[in-house]
Scaffold this motif. Structure first.
Motif, PDB file in Angstrom:
ATOM      1  N   ALA A   1       0.829  -1.205   0.000  1.00 34.41           N
ATOM      2  CA  ALA A   1       0.000   0.000   0.000  1.00 34.41           C
ATOM      3  C   ALA A   1       0.864   1.256   0.000  1.00 34.41           C
ATOM      4  CB  ALA A   1      -0.934  -0.007   1.210  1.00 34.41           C
ATOM      5  N   GLN A   2       1.914   1.272   0.817  1.00 34.92           N
ATOM      6  CA  GLN A   2       2.793   2.441   0.845  1.00 34.92           C
ATOM      7  C   GLN A   2       3.517   2.622  -0.482  1.00 34.92           C
ATOM      8  OE1 GLN A   2       2.989   4.779   3.401  1.00 34.92           O
ATOM      9  NE2 GLN A   2       4.012   5.864   1.735  1.00 34.92           N
ATOM     10  N   GLY A   3       3.875   1.514  -1.127  1.00 30.82           N
ATOM     11  CA  GLY A   3       4.477   1.590  -2.452  1.00 30.82           C
ATOM     12  C   GLY A   3       3.536   2.211  -3.461  1.00 30.82           C
ATOM     13  N   MET A   4       2.229   1.887  -3.348  1.00 31.69           N
ATOM     14  CA  MET A   4       1.233   2.497  -4.235  1.00 31.69           C
ATOM     15  C   MET A   4       1.147   4.000  -3.994  1.00 31.69           C
ATOM     16  SD  MET A   4      -1.953  -0.172  -4.096  1.00 31.69           S
ATOM     17  CE  MET A   4      -1.798  -1.885  -4.615  1.00 31.69           C
ATOM     18  N   VAL A   5       1.157   4.403  -2.727  1.00 35.24           N
ATOM     19  CA  VAL A   5       1.092   5.824  -2.406  1.00 35.24           C
ATOM     20  C   VAL A   5       2.252   6.574  -3.059  1.00 35.24           C
ATOM     21  CG1 VAL A   5       1.266   7.535  -0.562  1.00 35.24           C
ATOM     22  CG2 VAL A   5      -0.147   5.496  -0.227  1.00 35.24           C
ATOM     23  N   ASP A   6       3.457   6.080  -2.854  1.00 33.74           N
ATOM     24  CA  ASP A   6       4.644   6.755  -3.370  1.00 33.74           C
ATOM     25  C   ASP A   6       4.632   6.828  -4.893  1.00 33.74           C
ATOM     26  OD1 ASP A   6       5.434   6.935  -0.741  1.00 33.74           O
ATOM     27  OD2 ASP A   6       6.767   5.196  -0.837  1.00 33.74           O
ATOM     28  N   ALA A   7       4.334   5.698  -5.539  1.00 31.98           N
ATOM     29  CA  ALA A   7       4.385   5.647  -6.999  1.00 31.98           C
ATOM     30  C   ALA A   7       3.281   6.481  -7.640  1.00 31.98           C
ATOM     31  CB  ALA A   7       4.294   4.199  -7.472  1.00 31.98           C
ATOM     32  N   GLN A   8       2.061   6.406  -7.088  1.00 32.68           N
ATOM     33  CA  GLN A   8       0.962   7.138  -7.708  1.00 32.68           C
ATOM     34  C   GLN A   8       1.083   8.640  -7.475  1.00 32.68           C
ATOM     35  OE1 GLN A   8      -2.972   5.487  -7.277  1.00 32.68           O
ATOM     36  NE2 GLN A   8      -2.241   3.390  -7.550  1.00 32.68           N
ATOM     37  N   GLN A   9       1.665   9.048  -6.364  1.00 26.71           N
ATOM     38  CA  GLN A   9       1.923  10.473  -6.183  1.00 26.71           C
ATOM     39  C   GLN A   9       2.926  10.977  -7.221  1.00 26.71           C
ATOM     40  OE1 GLN A   9       3.021  10.588  -1.984  1.00 26.71           O
ATOM     41  NE2 GLN A   9       1.026  11.441  -1.451  1.00 26.71           N
ATOM     42  N   SER A  10       3.952  10.190  -7.512  1.00 27.29           N
ATOM     43  CA  SER A  10       4.926  10.561  -8.543  1.00 27.29           C
ATOM     44  C   SER A  10       4.258  10.638  -9.912  1.00 27.29           C
ATOM     45  CB  SER A  10       6.075   9.547  -8.579  1.00 27.29           C
ATOM     46  OG  SER A  10       6.833   9.583  -7.397  1.00 27.29           O
ATOM     47  N   GLU A  11       3.381   9.686 -10.192  1.00 32.38           N
ATOM     48  CA  GLU A  11       2.683   9.689 -11.474  1.00 32.38           C
ATOM     49  C   GLU A  11       1.737  10.878 -11.592  1.00 32.38           C
ATOM     50  OE1 GLU A  11       2.688   5.014 -12.832  1.00 32.38           O
ATOM     51  OE2 GLU A  11       0.883   5.817 -11.901  1.00 32.38           O
ATOM     52  N   MET A  12       1.113  11.292 -10.492  1.00 30.16           N
ATOM     53  CA  MET A  12       0.238  12.465 -10.548  1.00 30.16           C
ATOM     54  C   MET A  12       1.028  13.724 -10.883  1.00 30.16           C
ATOM     55  SD  MET A  12      -2.765  12.080  -7.668  1.00 30.16           S
ATOM     56  CE  MET A  12      -1.752  11.545  -6.291  1.00 30.16           C
ATOM     57  N   GLU A  13       2.228  13.842 -10.337  1.00 30.21           N
ATOM     58  CA  GLU A  13       3.078  14.983 -10.667  1.00 30.21           C
ATOM     59  C   GLU A  13       3.449  14.963 -12.152  1.00 30.21           C
ATOM     60  OE1 GLU A  13       6.430  14.856  -8.105  1.00 30.21           O
ATOM     61  OE2 GLU A  13       5.258  15.171  -6.265  1.00 30.21           O
ATOM     62  N   LEU A  14       3.791  13.787 -12.638  1.00 29.80           N
ATOM     63  CA  LEU A  14       4.116  13.632 -14.052  1.00 29.80           C
ATOM     64  C   LEU A  14       2.934  13.998 -14.937  1.00 29.80           C
ATOM     65  CD1 LEU A  14       5.788  12.583 -16.468  1.00 29.80           C
ATOM     66  CD2 LEU A  14       4.939  10.290 -15.916  1.00 29.80           C
ATOM     67  N   MET A  15       1.749  13.493 -14.606  1.00 26.50           N
ATOM     68  CA  MET A  15       0.565  13.742 -15.427  1.00 26.50           C
ATOM     69  C   MET A  15       0.156  15.208 -15.385  1.00 26.50           C
ATOM     70  SD  MET A  15      -1.741  10.259 -15.048  1.00 26.50           S
ATOM     71  CE  MET A  15      -1.681  10.108 -13.263  1.00 26.50           C
ATOM     72  N   THR A  16       0.379  15.878 -14.253  1.00 25.16           N
ATOM     73  CA  THR A  16       0.105  17.306 -14.177  1.00 25.16           C
ATOM     74  C   THR A  16       1.006  18.074 -15.144  1.00 25.16           C
ATOM     75  OG1 THR A  16      -0.622  17.161 -11.866  1.00 25.16           O
ATOM     76  CG2 THR A  16       0.086  19.324 -12.654  1.00 25.16           C
ATOM     77  N   ASP A  17       2.279  17.690 -15.203  1.00 25.58           N
ATOM     78  CA  ASP A  17       3.200  18.318 -16.147  1.00 25.58           C
ATOM     79  C   ASP A  17       2.778  18.045 -17.589  1.00 25.58           C
ATOM     80  OD1 ASP A  17       4.762  19.354 -14.132  1.00 25.58           O
ATOM     81  OD2 ASP A  17       6.236  17.722 -14.184  1.00 25.58           O
ATOM     82  N   MET A  18       2.322  16.829 -17.858  1.00 28.11           N
ATOM     83  CA  MET A  18       1.877  16.480 -19.209  1.00 28.11           C
ATOM     84  C   MET A  18       0.648  17.291 -19.613  1.00 28.11           C
ATOM     85  SD  MET A  18       2.549  12.343 -19.016  1.00 28.11           S
ATOM     86  CE  MET A  18       2.180  11.961 -20.743  1.00 28.11           C
ATOM     87  N   LEU A  19      -0.231  17.555 -18.653  1.00 35.17           N
ATOM     88  CA  LEU A  19      -1.397  18.394 -18.942  1.00 35.17           C
ATOM     89  C   LEU A  19      -0.972  19.826 -19.247  1.00 35.17           C
ATOM     90  CD1 LEU A  19      -4.009  17.133 -16.305  1.00 35.17           C
ATOM     91  CD2 LEU A  19      -4.265  17.065 -18.794  1.00 35.17           C
ATOM     92  N   LYS A  20      -0.015  20.348 -18.504  1.00 35.52           N
ATOM     93  CA  LYS A  20       0.481  21.705 -18.756  1.00 35.52           C
ATOM     94  C   LYS A  20       1.032  21.823 -20.160  1.00 35.52           C
ATOM     95  CE  LYS A  20       1.713  22.860 -13.967  1.00 35.52           C
ATOM     96  NZ  LYS A  20       2.834  23.141 -13.025  1.00 35.52           N
ATOM     97  N   GLU A  21       1.730  20.792 -20.609  1.00 38.32           N
ATOM     98  CA  GLU A  21       2.289  20.798 -21.963  1.00 38.32           C
ATOM     99  C   GLU A  21       1.176  20.861 -23.016  1.00 38.32           C
ATOM    100  OE1 GLU A  21       4.670  17.328 -22.364  1.00 38.32           O
ATOM    101  OE2 GLU A  21       6.065  17.900 -20.779  1.00 38.32           O
ATOM    102  N   ARG A  22      -0.014  20.415 -22.642  1.00 34.18           N
ATOM    103  CA  ARG A  22      -1.130  20.379 -23.570  1.00 34.18           C
ATOM    104  C   ARG A  22      -2.112  21.531 -23.316  1.00 34.18           C
ATOM    105  NH1 ARG A  22       1.286  15.871 -22.820  1.00 34.18           N
ATOM    106  NH2 ARG A  22       1.372  14.264 -24.458  1.00 34.18           N
ATOM    107  N   GLY A  23      -1.657  22.517 -22.548  1.00 38.77           N
ATOM    108  CA  GLY A  23      -2.481  23.700 -22.278  1.00 38.77           C
ATOM    109  C   GLY A  23      -3.665  23.442 -21.390  1.00 38.77           C
ATOM    110  N   SER A  24      -3.543  22.439 -20.517  1.00 34.94           N
ATOM    111  CA  SER A  24      -4.654  22.097 -19.647  1.00 34.94           C
ATOM    112  C   SER A  24      -4.145  21.898 -18.216  1.00 34.94           C
ATOM    113  CB  SER A  24      -5.350  20.834 -20.148  1.00 34.94           C
ATOM    114  OG  SER A  24      -6.537  20.567 -19.412  1.00 34.94           O
ATOM    115  N   ALA A  25      -5.022  21.395 -17.340  1.00 39.19           N
ATOM    116  CA  ALA A  25      -4.676  21.215 -15.929  1.00 39.19           C
ATOM    117  C   ALA A  25      -5.608  20.171 -15.333  1.00 39.19           C
ATOM    118  CB  ALA A  25      -4.825  22.544 -15.175  1.00 39.19           C
ATOM    119  N   PRO A  26      -5.262  19.635 -14.157  1.00 38.17           N
ATOM    120  CA  PRO A  26      -6.183  18.702 -13.479  1.00 38.17           C
ATOM    121  C   PRO A  26      -7.518  19.384 -13.231  1.00 38.17           C
ATOM    122  CG  PRO A  26      -4.009  18.635 -12.460  1.00 38.17           C
ATOM    123  CD  PRO A  26      -3.994  19.788 -13.422  1.00 38.17           C
ATOM    124  N   ARG A  27      -8.551  18.597 -13.103  1.00 39.97           N
ATOM    125  CA  ARG A  27      -9.889  19.176 -12.922  1.00 39.97           C
ATOM    126  C   ARG A  27     -10.080  19.654 -11.485  1.00 39.97           C
ATOM    127  NH1 ARG A  27     -14.028  14.914 -15.416  1.00 39.97           N
ATOM    128  NH2 ARG A  27     -13.161  13.615 -13.784  1.00 39.97           N
TER     129      ARG A  27
END
Length: 222
Positions: free
Chosen positions: A196-222
């Motif tokens: 469970a802790q591994g999921m927390v760490d990895a998914q938080q990192s992925e959320m940061e990555l996906m936020t950056d990917m949205l910025k590149e596309r002129g968008s943002a998290p909802r």
């Protein structure tokens, strides 16, 4: 679609940092899956069988369902875009969460516990401070997309599909992190707490990555 120079200008970082972040998240999740696999093979969890209404059993049941939708969304977007970064991320999420779902379901089999709770989803989190995150109308659990949102995703193409997938997956990860953090705090089977802790760490990192990917596309998290 995006050139390396465009990526660098949009994010202010070197374009090659993105694959590194994806790889780092995958390594964290892979280590968690390996730990769980080893414990299943040597019989460790069976020596500590939790109760049907425990956090351990509830997390295994609910996270298996939660993961299944992430797999579904990832395979949907894979066929809607040619962007290699999005396709790579979707593939990594699909493979990792499909493997973990199989592990969690197998764990319930070893414990001889039902895979569906008579009390419904998230019952194991009721009354907990970290269980206040609510599901939206039409969704099974917090963070999960509704049937209508999945249908809408399937009708999109290219950049629009990428943006909607990233937004939905950030929401999905937020719900998953809440659940995983609750297990890390409340579960009693040690290998499950580590997973469970591994999921927390990895998914938080992925959320940061996906936020950056949205910025590149002129968008943002909802």
């Amino acid at each position: 679609m995006d050139t390396d120079s465009a990526d660098a200008g949009a994010t202010g970082t070197r374009p090659r940092s993105r694959p590194f972040v994806i790889a780092a998240a995958v390594v964290v999740l892979a280590l968690a899956v390996w730990t769980l696999t080893a414990s299943l093979s040597d019989g460790t969890p069976t020596s500590q069988v939790p109760a049907t209404d425990s956090a351990d059993a509830g997390f295994a049941r609910d996270m298996a369902v939660h993961h299944q939708q992430a797999v579904e969304m990832s395979y949907i977007v894979r066929d809607l875009t040619d962007d290699e970064d999005v396709r790579r991320l979707a593939y990594d999420i699909a493979q990792t969460q499909a493997n973990q779902r199989g592990m969690l379901s197998g764990w319930l089999d070893l414990w001889e516990l039902p895979k569906i709770s008579a009390d419904g989803y998230m019952a194991w989190m009721k009354g907990k401070e970290h269980g206040e995150h609510q599901a939206k109308d039409g969704a099974l659990m917090p963070g999960m997309a509704t049937a209508g949102e999945l249908e809408q995703l399937g009708r999109l193409k290219g950049r629009q599909a990428e943006i909607r997938y990233l937004q939905l997956m950030i929401d999905h990860h937020m719900g998953g992190v809440t659940m995983a953090r609750a297990c890390a705090q409340s579960c009693e089977v040690q290998v499950e707490k580590k997973l469970a802790q591994g999921m927390v760490d990895a998914q938080q990192s992925e959320m940061e990555l996906m936020t950056d990917m949205l910025k590149e596309r002129g968008s943002a998290p909802r």
